[in-house]
Motif scaffolding. Structure first.
Motif, mmCIF file in Angstrom:
data_model
loop_
_atom_site.group_PDB
_atom_site.id
_atom_site.type_symbol
_atom_site.label_atom_id
_atom_site.label_comp_id
_atom_site.label_asym_id
_atom_site.label_seq_id
_atom_site.Cartn_x
_atom_site.Cartn_y
_atom_site.Cartn_z
ATOM 1 N N LEU A 217 58.243 63.648 53.081
ATOM 2 C CA LEU A 217 57.602 63.090 54.056
ATOM 3 C C LEU A 217 56.918 61.795 54.065
ATOM 4 C CD1 LEU A 217 55.465 65.877 55.504
ATOM 5 C CD2 LEU A 217 57.843 65.382 56.321
ATOM 6 N N ASN A 218 56.503 61.156 52.967
ATOM 7 C CA ASN A 218 56.139 60.030 52.511
ATOM 8 C C ASN A 218 56.597 59.376 51.205
ATOM 9 O OD1 ASN A 218 53.805 60.471 54.757
ATOM 10 N ND2 ASN A 218 53.215 62.250 53.348
ATOM 11 N N HIS B 167 55.153 76.104 36.796
ATOM 12 C CA HIS B 167 53.851 76.466 36.763
ATOM 13 C C HIS B 167 53.684 77.958 36.814
ATOM 14 C CE1 HIS B 167 52.818 72.133 38.164
ATOM 15 N NE2 HIS B 167 53.292 72.176 36.828
ATOM 16 N N GLY C 240 61.482 62.441 55.129
ATOM 17 C CA GLY C 240 61.527 63.623 56.289
ATOM 18 C C GLY C 240 61.009 64.704 55.609
ATOM 19 N N THR D 280 49.032 74.074 50.372
ATOM 20 C CA THR D 280 48.961 73.219 49.080
ATOM 21 C C THR D 280 47.720 73.219 48.530
ATOM 22 O OG1 THR D 280 48.649 71.208 49.847
ATOM 23 C CG2 THR D 280 50.958 72.014 50.055
ATOM 24 N N ALA E 249 55.872 74.161 52.661
ATOM 25 C CA ALA E 249 55.147 73.782 53.645
ATOM 26 C C ALA E 249 55.564 74.375 54.904
ATOM 27 C CB ALA E 249 54.776 72.174 53.613
ATOM 28 N N GLU E 250 56.801 74.161 55.078
ATOM 29 C CA GLU E 250 57.256 74.648 56.307
ATOM 30 C C GLU E 250 57.267 76.184 56.187
ATOM 31 O OE1 GLU E 250 60.889 71.877 57.276
ATOM 32 O OE2 GLU E 250 59.950 71.277 55.622
HETATM 33 N N1 APR Z 1 59.096 68.142 53.186
HETATM 34 C C1 APR Z 1 59.134 67.242 52.303
HETATM 35 N N2 APR Z 1 57.887 66.892 51.594
HETATM 36 C C2 APR Z 1 56.831 67.143 52.222
HETATM 37 C C3 APR Z 1 56.791 68.164 53.278
HETATM 38 C C4 APR Z 1 58.006 68.560 53.975
HETATM 39 N N3 APR Z 1 57.944 69.632 54.888
HETATM 40 N N4 APR Z 1 55.369 68.457 53.278
HETATM 41 C C5 APR Z 1 54.751 67.940 52.588
HETATM 42 N N5 APR Z 1 55.582 67.323 51.951
HETATM 43 C C6 APR Z 1 55.319 66.396 50.698
HETATM 44 C C7 APR Z 1 53.889 65.556 50.428
HETATM 45 O O1 APR Z 1 54.113 64.471 51.415
HETATM 46 C C8 APR Z 1 53.632 65.463 49.072
HETATM 47 O O2 APR Z 1 54.034 64.458 48.502
HETATM 48 O O3 APR Z 1 55.069 67.079 49.478
HETATM 49 C C9 APR Z 1 54.130 66.718 48.606
HETATM 50 C C10 APR Z 1 53.111 67.737 48.343
HETATM 51 O O4 APR Z 1 52.436 67.199 47.279
HETATM 52 P P1 APR Z 1 51.371 68.434 46.542
HETATM 53 O O5 APR Z 1 50.501 68.882 47.352
HETATM 54 O O6 APR Z 1 50.743 67.429 45.320
HETATM 55 O O7 APR Z 1 52.342 69.458 45.792
HETATM 56 P P2 APR Z 1 52.787 69.240 44.275
HETATM 57 O O8 APR Z 1 53.564 67.946 44.096
HETATM 58 O O9 APR Z 1 53.808 70.358 44.140
HETATM 59 O O10 APR Z 1 51.645 69.544 43.081
HETATM 60 C C11 APR Z 1 51.994 69.642 41.821
HETATM 61 O O11 APR Z 1 49.958 70.305 41.310
HETATM 62 O O12 APR Z 1 48.166 71.306 42.750
HETATM 63 C C12 APR Z 1 48.894 71.323 41.433
HETATM 64 O O13 APR Z 1 49.972 73.284 40.031
HETATM 65 C C13 APR Z 1 49.796 72.733 41.573
HETATM 66 O O14 APR Z 1 52.167 72.827 41.315
HETATM 67 C C14 APR Z 1 51.245 72.192 41.814
HETATM 68 C C15 APR Z 1 51.208 70.611 41.347
#
Ligand code: APR
Length: 246
Positions: free
Chosen positions: A216-217, A121, A231, A35, A29-30
């Motif tokens: 973050l959550n 993936h 964080g 996403t 994300a950074e």
């Molecule tokens: N630092 C830490 N955590 C973060 C940050 C950050 N800078 N920014 C966002 N997050 C957290 C969010 O709080 C959330 O819990 O990252 C997570 C992102 O979640 P998703 O978007 O659901 O991503 P992911 O878990 O990788 O998704 C899994 O689902 O969309 C499909 O195939 C795709 O590989 C992906 C899979």
């Protein structure tokens, strides 16, 4: 120098023989990689990514799905690894047996210097044949979208795992055995919702590993683990490396 990490974590990371890390979209994300669960921008705003990333969607409208991935591929190519990716590459050099497992398809971990990344993936930069699933590295230049497989004339598709598809068996096997055999497991930047990746930290817990989440959550995993570092991974990971190995 003082740091905000519990001493137990510093000690575990310093002495661990085997560390496994699972990353998700939050780690990128950074770097500005969108996403699946956040709004798309521009031309793609009207589409739900979870509706596009399926074999059904590709069968119905292969051109649309191919073009969406072309757009995502371009975003990933323009993005740069962030300090979180770099810190994980550094961790990989320090820990005797280190396995980096990612759900991300953007290739930013290898670009940051991580080696032997387990891409659960798939990888958006790779292409395969929709008909037989075999990789295709080059194909004749064409105006057709998607292009066709030079071997069997099937449609070409990105080499990523779509909703409803199985994971690459080798990658999944490596990930599960790393989770079961590690001393320390990190779940970083993932919502811990999508199976089977979400079961990896549970496998690690059941095998006696110390499990840490960086997010973050809070997530559905949080109540089960030993420690949540709340964080941004791009901030926390470099500090952790500094605290353990400075
Ligand atoms: N630092 C830490 N955590 C973060 C940050 C950050 N800078 N920014 C966002 N997050 C957290 C969010 O709080 C959330 O819990 O990252 C997570 C992102 O979640 P998703 O978007 O659901 O991503 P992911 O878990 O990788 O998704 C899994 O689902 O969309 C499909 O195939 C795709 O590989 C992906 C899979």
């Amino acid at each position: 120098m003082s740091h905000p990490f519990p001493p137990v974590l510093i000690e575990k990371l310093k002495t661990a023989q085997r560390v496994a890390v699972l990353t998700g979209a939050g780690v990128s994300a950074e770097s500005g990689v969108p996403t699946f669960r956040e709004a798309q921008t521009g031309l793609w705003a009207q589409y739900d990514p979870q509706e596009l990333a399926t074999p059904r969607a590709f069968r119905q409208n292969p051109k649309l799905v191919w073009e969406w991935y072309a757009w995502r591929r371009q975003l990933a190519a323009k993005a740069e690894p962030n300090p979180g990716h770099l810190a994980l590459a550094e961790m990989g050099k320090r820990v005797p047996h280190f396995t980096l497992i990612t759900q991300n398809v953007d290739g930013l971990h290898p670009r940051a210097g991580s080696r032997h990344v387990v891409a659960l993936h798939g990888d958006i930069t790779r292409t395969k044949c929709f008909a037989d699933g075999r990789p295709v590295a080059v194909w004749p230049e064409t105006d057709q979208i998607p292009p066709r497989c030079p071997r069997c004339d099937g449609l070409l598709r990105p080499d990523v795992v779509w909703f409803g598809e199985g994971l690459p068996p080798d990658a999944l096997g490596t990930a599960v055995s790393a989770a079961r055999s590690c001393d320390l497991f990190f779940s970083i930047g993932t919502s811990a919702l999508v199976q089977p990746a979400a079961s990896l930290p549970i496998e690690a817990l059941n095998s006696g590993a110390f499990v840490v989440e960086i997010n973050l959550n809070e997530t559905p995993l949080t109540p089960h683990i030993h420690l949540l570092l709340k964080g941004a991974s791009g901030v926390i990971l470099p500090k952790l490396i500094q605290a353990v190995w400075a």
